[in-house]
Motif scaffolding. Structure first.
Motif, PDB file in Angstrom:
ATOM      1  N   VAL A 249       0.887  -1.171   0.000  1.00 14.57           N
ATOM      2  CA  VAL A 249       0.000   0.000   0.000  1.00 14.57           C
ATOM      3  C   VAL A 249       0.922   1.217   0.000  1.00 14.57           C
ATOM      4  N   CYS A 284      -6.273   5.162   9.813  1.00 16.56           N
ATOM      5  CA  CYS A 284      -5.238   4.133   9.964  1.00 16.56           C
ATOM      6  C   CYS A 284      -5.295   3.486  11.360  1.00 16.56           C
ATOM      7  N   PRO A 285      -5.464   2.167  11.424  1.00 15.67           N
ATOM      8  CA  PRO A 285      -5.553   1.504  12.743  1.00 15.67           C
ATOM      9  C   PRO A 285      -4.219   1.424  13.470  1.00 15.67           C
ATOM     10  N   THR A 286      -3.117   1.744  12.781  1.00 14.76           N
ATOM     11  CA  THR A 286      -1.835   1.770  13.497  1.00 14.76           C
ATOM     12  C   THR A 286      -1.333   3.202  13.667  1.00 14.76           C
ATOM     13  N   ILE A 288      -0.408   5.590  11.551  1.00 14.61           N
ATOM     14  CA  ILE A 288       0.708   6.174  10.783  1.00 14.61           C
ATOM     15  C   ILE A 288       0.211   7.017   9.615  1.00 14.61           C
ATOM     16  N   ILE A 290       0.802   7.260   5.815  1.00 14.98           N
ATOM     17  CA  ILE A 290       1.387   6.481   4.713  1.00 14.98           C
ATOM     18  C   ILE A 290       2.139   7.400   3.737  1.00 14.98           C
ATOM     19  N   CYS A 298       2.722  -0.455   9.021  1.00 13.95           N
ATOM     20  CA  CYS A 298       1.610  -0.608   8.072  1.00 13.95           C
ATOM     21  C   CYS A 298       1.232  -2.073   7.918  1.00 13.95           C
ATOM     22  N   VAL A 299      -0.039  -2.403   8.202  1.00  8.91           N
ATOM     23  CA  VAL A 299      -0.488  -3.790   8.076  1.00  8.91           C
ATOM     24  C   VAL A 299      -1.261  -3.993   6.771  1.00  8.91           C
ATOM     25  N   CYS A 301      -3.910  -2.686   5.550  1.00  6.87           N
ATOM     26  CA  CYS A 301      -5.341  -2.915   5.755  1.00  6.87           C
ATOM     27  C   CYS A 301      -6.197  -2.234   4.690  1.00  6.87           C
ATOM     28  N   THR A 302      -5.608  -1.393   3.872  1.00  5.45           N
ATOM     29  CA  THR A 302      -6.265  -0.710   2.737  1.00  5.45           C
ATOM     30  C   THR A 302      -7.222   0.419   3.141  1.00  5.45           C
ATOM     31  N   ALA A 303      -7.365   0.679   4.445  1.00  9.65           N
ATOM     32  CA  ALA A 303      -8.309   1.734   4.867  1.00  9.65           C
ATOM     33  C   ALA A 303      -7.917   3.077   4.260  1.00  9.65           C
ATOM     34  N   CYS A 304      -6.601   3.340   4.177  1.00  7.79           N
ATOM     35  CA  CYS A 304      -6.167   4.637   3.631  1.00  7.79           C
ATOM     36  C   CYS A 304      -6.440   4.722   2.130  1.00  7.79           C
TER      37      CYS A 304
END
Ligand code: SF4
Ligand code: SF4
Length: 473
Positions: A249, A284-286, A288, A290, A298-299, A301-304
């Motif tokens: 991502v 972002c669940p962590t 950060i 991007i 970054c996991v 997760c595609t949310a961004c």
């Protein structure tokens, strides 16, 4: 990630203070609680559908049996392993080791090519956190902003009610997850017995269940993204596995920079497509950003991606400012998935898989072991025969019960079973003992080699060589 620093866009990455700390820890070392904004979008919906399938698989699999045996079982305690109906005994340990090595190579290969895709789409930690626990949190406590207000606010009756309800549901799900994982280890029948019978009959199992539940509850109610950021070993490996051709991502800095907020009536000039709205950070669940480049946290997760696509739609610019792409892909528009590292990993993987396939297809369905009972040499019977006592172990890797018959290959000597005739139960190890007797004249002093044949009805299924100990003359 290290490669980005050496890029010819170094002016963009010059301000790298963000690498001095992680987003979830403040300057005093205290945890910063992350309240990610709930995001919908194309990738989120795809991940939701996949998560339904994976959760159904996880919770459903222990209930599925074939021939009375579970389809998947990893009973490390009794050393019984069943993988999609195929029984693996401790004697197949070499296959297990090879499978583990292949898995590590596969993970390395997959990460070299597709980055941390696994984390966002199939990792149980992300699936449970984002698709189960987080959704319950939004449902009970409301949006990210409402959650923050609730946590920072005083302990009102409403706050107590919401917290009790949320934590209660979290704990019930943790118990369900713990029981499911336990079912993969000891089987669903045993789990049902532990749950339905008095605790005193299964104290060990009950304690294991409580411990598992407590761990899952702690992970999902408190530890959360810290598992991915600081604990998961796979996350730690990213910096050595990713390169400039890995798909991750990624933020298109060529298109997005220089970022500039949109202000009504003001011309955009030479500004890039990023309007600096901060939406990609808020979801972002962590925690950060991007836009700083690929980061360990970054996991994928595609949310961004979804958040930015929504913004791009609103400001009428092309989607994909944040997207799946490689650093070289962003820089030059060319992706190179089959680079030297990917080819090297693929070659090793293919060799390992071929070796495993050969070993697997040629492995016997039944394995027998005959060993003289430790500490016993020989005995002389009243009839004047010499006898040795043996312990045998039959590993039956088929699902069927096999009545067995033992016979000495050269026809001389005699076998006397201790107890009933052996029946090797399916997918299990059967143990027993027997005597082998010879006339003294037929033996050489000391060790004599002999071969025991194992029959299932009239079918010879194995020949096993062992020793017979005879007295000196
Ligand atoms: S969501 Fe897109 S436009 Fe908004 S700050 Fe992030 S990258 Fe820029
Ligand atoms: S940077 Fe994007 S993909 Fe990575 S964890 Fe944050 S929201 Fe998910």
């Amino acid at each position: 990630m290290q490669n980005l620093e050496q890029s010819d866009h170094s002016e963009f990455y010059d301000q790298e203070e963000y690498r001095d700390s992680i987003a979830t820890v403040d300057s005093e070392g205290k945890r910063i609680w992350i309240y990610p904004k709930q995001q919908d979008g194309y990738f989120y919906r795809l991940r939701t559908y996949l998560s339904w399938f994976l959760l159904a698989f996880l919770f459903g699999m222990p209930w599925i049996k074939v021939g009375g045996e579970p389809l998947l079982l990893f009973n490390v305690l009794e050393r019984r392993f069943i993988i999609f109906g195929v029984y693996f005994a401790p004697q197949d340990f070499h296959l297990f080791v090879l499978a583990m090595i292949s898995f590590v190579i596969f993970v390395a290969l997959f990460t070299v090519v597709f980055g941390r895709l696994f984390c966002g789409w199939v990792c149980p930690q992300t699936i449970f956190m984002e698709m189960v626990f987080r959704k319950i949190e939004y449902w009970i406590e409301g949006s990210a902003a409402a959650q923050k207000r609730l946590n920072n606010g005083p302990w009102t009756s409403e706050k107590i009610r919401k917290k009790l309800l949320k934590q209660g549901i979290f704990f019930l799900i943790a118990v369900l997850v713990a029981n499911t994982f336990l079912a993969y280890i000891i089987g669903i029948d045993e789990v049902i017995r532990i749950v339905t019978e008095p605790i005193s009959l299964h104290l060990g199992g009950f304690i294991a269940m409580l411990l598992f539940s407590a761990v899952f509850y702690f992970v999902f109610s408190w530890l959360r993204e810290q598992v991915c950021i600081a604990i998961c070993p796979y996350g730690r490996m990213q910096s050595v596995l990713l390169d400039q051709d890995s798909i991750t991502v990624a933020y298109d800095f060529k298109r997005g920079e220089p970022r500039k907020r949109i202000k009504k009536g003001q011309p955009q000039g030479d500004a890039g497509d990023c309007i600096d709205c901060g939406m990609c950070v808020r979801v972002c669940p962590t925690g950060i950003d991007i836009r700083n480049g690929i980061q360990l946290e970054c996991v994928n997760c595609t949310a961004c991606i979804d958040a930015c696509d929504e913004i791009m739609e609103k400001v009428k610019r092309p989607k994909g400012l944040i997207r799946y792409d490689s650093y070289n892909g962003i820089l030059s528009g060319k992706r190179n998935l089959y680079n030297k590292r990917a080819i090297a990993y693929s070659s090793i993987l293919v060799v390992l898989l071929v070796i495993q396939a050969v070993l697997f297809t040629t492995r016997g369905k039944v394995e027998c072991l005959f060993l003289r009972t430790p500490g016993m040499l020989y005995q002389e019977t009243p009839e004047g025969l010499i006898q040795n006592l043996y312990n045998y172990q039959i590993v039956n890797k088929t699902g069927d019960s096999l009545p067995l018959r033992f016979q000495l290959k050269d026809g001389k000597g005699e076998i006397r079973l201790v107890g009933a005739a052996p029946v090797a139960a399916g997918n299990t190890v059967t143990e027993g003992a027997l005597f082998i007797l010879f006339e003294k004249e037929m033996l050489r002093p000391g060790k004599n080699r002999l071969v025991i044949q194992v029959y299932n009805e009239s079918e010879l299924i194995e020949e096993v060589e062992t020793n017979f100990f005879a007295p000196g003359r």
